[in-house]
Design an enzyme around this catalytic site. Sequence first.
Site, mmCIF file in Angstrom:
data_model
loop_
_atom_site.group_PDB
_atom_site.id
_atom_site.type_symbol
_atom_site.label_atom_id
_atom_site.label_comp_id
_atom_site.label_asym_id
_atom_site.label_seq_id
_atom_site.Cartn_x
_atom_site.Cartn_y
_atom_site.Cartn_z
ATOM 1 N N GLN A 53 0.992 -1.256 -0.185
ATOM 2 C CA GLN A 53 -0.058 0.006 -0.186
ATOM 3 C C GLN A 53 0.442 0.772 -0.101
ATOM 4 O O GLN A 53 1.875 1.616 0.717
ATOM 5 C CB GLN A 53 -1.027 0.574 1.541
ATOM 6 C CG GLN A 53 -1.906 1.456 1.294
ATOM 7 C CD GLN A 53 -2.493 1.599 2.318
ATOM 8 O OE1 GLN A 53 -2.452 1.727 3.420
ATOM 9 N NE2 GLN A 53 -4.218 1.249 2.426
ATOM 10 N N CYS A 83 -6.885 6.983 4.610
ATOM 11 C CA CYS A 83 -6.230 7.440 5.592
ATOM 12 C C CYS A 83 -6.526 8.963 5.898
ATOM 13 O O CYS A 83 -6.044 9.819 5.729
ATOM 14 C CB CYS A 83 -4.681 7.172 5.801
ATOM 15 S SG CYS A 83 -3.587 7.049 7.553
ATOM 16 N N LYS A 122 -7.922 2.084 -2.103
ATOM 17 C CA LYS A 122 -8.756 2.072 -0.945
ATOM 18 C C LYS A 122 -8.913 2.995 -0.516
ATOM 19 O O LYS A 122 -8.409 4.163 -0.366
ATOM 20 C CB LYS A 122 -7.841 1.047 0.264
ATOM 21 C CG LYS A 122 -8.441 1.214 1.179
ATOM 22 C CD LYS A 122 -7.997 0.020 2.953
ATOM 23 C CE LYS A 122 -8.842 0.317 3.829
ATOM 24 N NZ LYS A 122 -8.642 0.606 4.948
ATOM 25 N N HIS A 154 -13.945 0.894 2.662
ATOM 26 C CA HIS A 154 -13.552 1.088 4.367
ATOM 27 C C HIS A 154 -15.461 2.188 4.276
ATOM 28 O O HIS A 154 -14.983 3.071 4.124
ATOM 29 C CB HIS A 154 -12.969 2.094 4.852
ATOM 30 C CG HIS A 154 -12.646 2.072 6.985
ATOM 31 N ND1 HIS A 154 -11.805 2.931 7.296
ATOM 32 C CD2 HIS A 154 -14.136 2.019 7.686
ATOM 33 C CE1 HIS A 154 -12.569 3.011 8.709
ATOM 34 N NE2 HIS A 154 -13.437 1.860 8.908
ATOM 35 N N ASN A 194 -14.512 -3.075 3.846
ATOM 36 C CA ASN A 194 -14.117 -3.228 4.975
ATOM 37 C C ASN A 194 -14.853 -2.120 6.839
ATOM 38 O O ASN A 194 -15.460 -1.400 5.593
ATOM 39 C CB ASN A 194 -12.171 -2.390 4.378
ATOM 40 C CG ASN A 194 -11.685 -1.856 6.353
ATOM 41 O OD1 ASN A 194 -11.679 -1.004 6.364
ATOM 42 N ND2 ASN A 194 -11.429 -2.969 6.737
ATOM 43 N N GLY A 196 -15.612 -2.936 10.586
ATOM 44 C CA GLY A 196 -16.338 -3.679 12.040
ATOM 45 C C GLY A 196 -16.480 -5.177 10.948
ATOM 46 O O GLY A 196 -17.072 -5.566 11.657
ATOM 47 N N GLY A 217 -9.903 -5.616 8.981
ATOM 48 C CA GLY A 217 -8.426 -4.990 9.829
ATOM 49 C C GLY A 217 -8.566 -5.861 11.562
ATOM 50 O O GLY A 217 -7.364 -6.510 11.833
HETATM 51 C C1 LIG Z 1 -3.530 1.358 14.338
HETATM 52 C C2 LIG Z 1 -4.349 0.960 12.253
HETATM 53 C C3 LIG Z 1 -3.540 0.999 11.623
HETATM 54 C C4 LIG Z 1 -3.757 0.973 10.666
HETATM 55 N N1 LIG Z 1 -2.737 1.613 9.360
HETATM 56 C C5 LIG Z 1 -3.469 1.637 8.559
HETATM 57 C C6 LIG Z 1 -2.850 1.869 7.322
HETATM 58 O O1 LIG Z 1 -1.988 1.614 7.285
HETATM 59 N N2 LIG Z 1 -3.796 1.726 5.690
HETATM 60 C C7 LIG Z 1 -4.794 1.871 6.235
HETATM 61 O O2 LIG Z 1 -5.143 1.614 4.293
HETATM 62 N N3 LIG Z 1 -5.814 1.495 6.526
HETATM 63 C C8 LIG Z 1 -5.002 1.450 7.595
HETATM 64 N N4 LIG Z 1 -5.802 1.099 8.949
HETATM 65 C C9 LIG Z 1 -7.338 0.976 8.929
HETATM 66 C C10 LIG Z 1 -7.980 -0.564 9.046
HETATM 67 O O3 LIG Z 1 -7.208 -0.898 7.632
HETATM 68 C C11 LIG Z 1 -9.388 -0.674 8.494
HETATM 69 O O4 LIG Z 1 -9.588 0.581 7.458
HETATM 70 C C12 LIG Z 1 -9.630 0.075 9.732
HETATM 71 O O5 LIG Z 1 -9.574 -0.569 10.645
HETATM 72 C C13 LIG Z 1 -11.673 -0.838 9.720
HETATM 73 O O6 LIG Z 1 -11.286 -1.894 9.495
HETATM 74 P P1 LIG Z 1 -11.590 -2.788 11.285
HETATM 75 O O7 LIG Z 1 -13.071 -2.697 11.910
HETATM 76 O O8 LIG Z 1 -11.864 -4.321 10.052
HETATM 77 O O9 LIG Z 1 -10.178 -2.449 11.695
HETATM 78 C C14 LIG Z 1 -5.240 0.923 10.234
HETATM 79 C C15 LIG Z 1 -5.983 0.921 11.396
HETATM 80 C C16 LIG Z 1 -5.159 0.702 12.462
HETATM 81 C C17 LIG Z 1 -6.051 -0.467 13.676
#
Ligand SMILES: Cc1cc2nc3c(=O)[nH]c(=O)nc-3n(C[C@H](O)[C@H](O)[C@H](O)COP(=O)(O)O)c2cc1C
Length: 316
Positions: A53, A83, A122, A154, A194, A196, A217
């Site tokens: 990424q 992000c 993304k 997301h 993506n 939750g 994630g």
């Molecule tokens: C500690 C942390 C770092 C993250 N870093 C990135 C990242 O580098 N790139 C990205 O696309 N999303 C990043 N995310 C977001 C996750 O990829 C994801 O979109 C978000 O947590 C929602 O999905 P989930 O509910 O399955 O965690 C990060 C999330 C967390 C908790």
Amino acid sequence: MMDWTDRHCRYLHRLLSRRALLYTEMVTAPALVRGGALHLLDHSPEEHPVALQLGGSDPDELARAARLGVEAGYDEINLNCGCPSDRVQSGTFGAVLMTQPERVADCVAAMRAAVEVDVTVKCRIGVDDQDPEVALPAFLEAIAGAGCGRVIIHARKAWLQGLSPKQNRDVPPLDHALVARMKARFPALHVSVNGGIASLDDAAALLGQGLDGVMVGRAAYHQPADILCAADRRIFGQPGPDSTAEGAVRAMLPYIERHLAAGGRLNQVTRHMLGLFAGRPGARGWRRMLSEGATRPGAGPELVEAALGEVMRVAA
Ligand SMILES: Cc1cc2nc3c(=O)[nH]c(=O)nc-3n(C[C@H](O)[C@H](O)[C@H](O)COP(=O)(O)O)c2cc1C
């Protein structure tokens, strides 16, 4: 996920699922192209399939970064448009790009021209006061027109002012249904959702709504065995037994030995293993033994073996 899904984490997750596509943390194009930080691309051959990424917003720079990624062996190049952190906003990349679909299209087109592998995006469903029903299809139209065949959405907005990055992962409400509608509206686009998704049941239900993929994630990080051990069979329909947390721990031992022999520290690897037995008897002892012991000078694979022995003893 930044600071979480480093190469050690990905190596562990690949032991749990052969089929799930793994993503690196976001690596910024300026760091690679201007900073020469090529060590950020280091990974193990075992991690494949693995996507790099990138963060950035300059088409030429992203194209050069994408090429470096492909030369390093990555199977896909993904552009981060989701992000919300301040640092990222100041460099004009991440979620703020939701407001600049034409620029993102230029970036996608430049990366597509530079590499043979898939270029994916993304994104969020929108930012700030954008209406996702309007902004998201316009964004998808632009990137699809530039040759992006696959997108991961997301399913919540990002608020670029007023919410911390952490709040931006929890506070804005999720709208999975909107993402499913986008799949219906753009049938040729491979759409993954993506946000939750906490279990394989959740993932299977979303796939049942016509979505092409799910990205997990935090749940995959905190409970890797729950999400990944049965994924190859349940999600990808692959026959054969599920992988196990115990098997993965044993398979990590030679990896850990190599990491220590190369000058690394035990905790750099074991911090990603703390959730392996989440929800199972012995989980607390496992977590405690590893988190207390792995930072001690001289700690090695025998600590991991002892912690596994303790889990097995409690479970027996
Ligand atoms: C500690 C942390 C770092 C993250 N870093 C990135 C990242 O580098 N790139 C990205 O696309 N999303 C990043 N995310 C977001 C996750 O990829 C994801 O979109 C978000 O947590 C929602 O999905 P989930 O509910 O399955 O965690 C990060 C999330 C967390 C908790």
